[in-house]
Scaffold this active site. Structure first.
Site, PDB file in Angstrom:
ATOM      1  N   ASP A   1       0.802   3.818  -3.129  1.00 11.80           N
ATOM      2  CA  ASP A   1       0.413   5.203  -2.909  1.00 11.80           C
ATOM      3  C   ASP A   1       1.378   6.148  -3.617  1.00 11.80           C
ATOM      4  OD1 ASP A   1      -1.009   7.397  -1.373  1.00 11.80           O
ATOM      5  OD2 ASP A   1       0.992   7.611  -0.551  1.00 11.80           O
TER       6      ASP A   1
ATOM      7  N   GLU B   1      -4.533   0.627  -3.557  1.00 10.83           N
ATOM      8  CA  GLU B   1      -3.151   1.111  -3.542  1.00 10.83           C
ATOM      9  C   GLU B   1      -2.163  -0.056  -3.494  1.00 10.83           C
ATOM     10  OE1 GLU B   1      -3.641   5.478  -1.433  1.00 10.83           O
ATOM     11  OE2 GLU B   1      -3.164   3.741  -0.173  1.00 10.83           O
TER      12      GLU B   1
ATOM     13  N   GLU C   1       0.843  -1.204   0.000  1.00 14.45           N
ATOM     14  CA  GLU C   1       0.000   0.000   0.000  1.00 14.45           C
ATOM     15  C   GLU C   1       0.878   1.253   0.000  1.00 14.45           C
ATOM     16  OE1 GLU C   1      -2.693   2.351   3.257  1.00 14.45           O
ATOM     17  OE2 GLU C   1      -2.451   0.182   3.475  1.00 14.45           O
TER      18      GLU C   1
END
Length: 226
Positions: free
Chosen positions: A48, A119, A44
């Site tokens: 991102d 993400e 994640e």
């Protein structure tokens, strides 16, 4: 197991174990301590960063608008609600590994969980297939929503808009108050209330106080008749 996802995205993953890790929520590992996998949080984190770069590069290359406007557009594209919307489009909730408690509480449909999973998936695409495929994926499934966002005015920051209207109409700056915190320390949900003077004008919930405040401001904008 991931054939439907590969068909929907047009991507072919070489290592399904890496792909699986994108769907492992921390709560699952609390009940499966012998798992050889880790949670999706590192993926994640990576996804991102890739997401922000791709969106920023696209906006910079395609629009001559000032930096402030492009920042607002990017924020609207990468905010949790939008990422969760795309995650639902891809049925990512079906693949999640959750604890029994998270499952019972409707974890597969929670916006913040779906956004984090999206993400993490971007992180896997970057690791497995590279930047170009990550870029193509983000353009195909996220950036296609930009025109709808602009048409709906969803890029306008709700807290800023509420503040402008409140100061213009009644000469008061809105304030926000924490009403509740729910969930374990690693997975808190906050409830914030928006006030104009002593009057509560909106409430919102989110995975951070800032997100909950934005939700409260949006609720206030929908409720108030200026």
């Amino acid at each position: 197991m991931y054939k439907k996802l590969e068909e929907m995205t047009g991507l072919k993953f070489t290592d399904h174990n890496v792909l699986r890790q994108a769907f492992i929520h921390r709560s699952y590992l609390n009940e499966h301590k012998d798992s050889k996998f880790e949670s999706n949080e590192r993926l994640e984190f990576l996804g991102d960063a890739v997401l922000e770069l791709v969106v920023t590069e696209y906006l910079y290359s395609h629009y001559p608008n000032p930096e402030g406007e492009l920042t607002n557009w990017r924020s609207a594209l990468v905010k949790g609600e939008m990422l969760a919307k795309v995650a639902r489009q891809l049925h990512l909730g079906e693949y999640l590994y959750l604890s029994r408690g998270e499952e019972k509480s409707g974890g597969r449909e929670k916006d913040y969980l779906l956004a984090n999973t999206f993400e993490a998936l971007v992180g896997v695409i970057y690791l497995e297939l590279g930047y170009k495929d990550s870029q193509k994926f983000i353009m195909s499934f996220l950036l296609v929503h930009l025109e709808d966002i602009l048409d709906a005015g969803a890029h306008i920051d709700a807290k800023s808009r509420l503040q402008e209207l409140a100061q213009e109409k009644v000469g008061i700056t809105p304030s926000y108050e924490l009403k509740a915190e729910d969930g374990p320390d690693h997975d808190k949900i906050f409830t914030m209330a928006a006030f104009i003077g002593d009057r509560m004008v909106g409430k919102g919930r989110g995975g951070s106080k800032q997100t909950a405040e934005q939700k409260a401001a949006e609720d206030a904008l929908n409720r108030l008749k200026w």
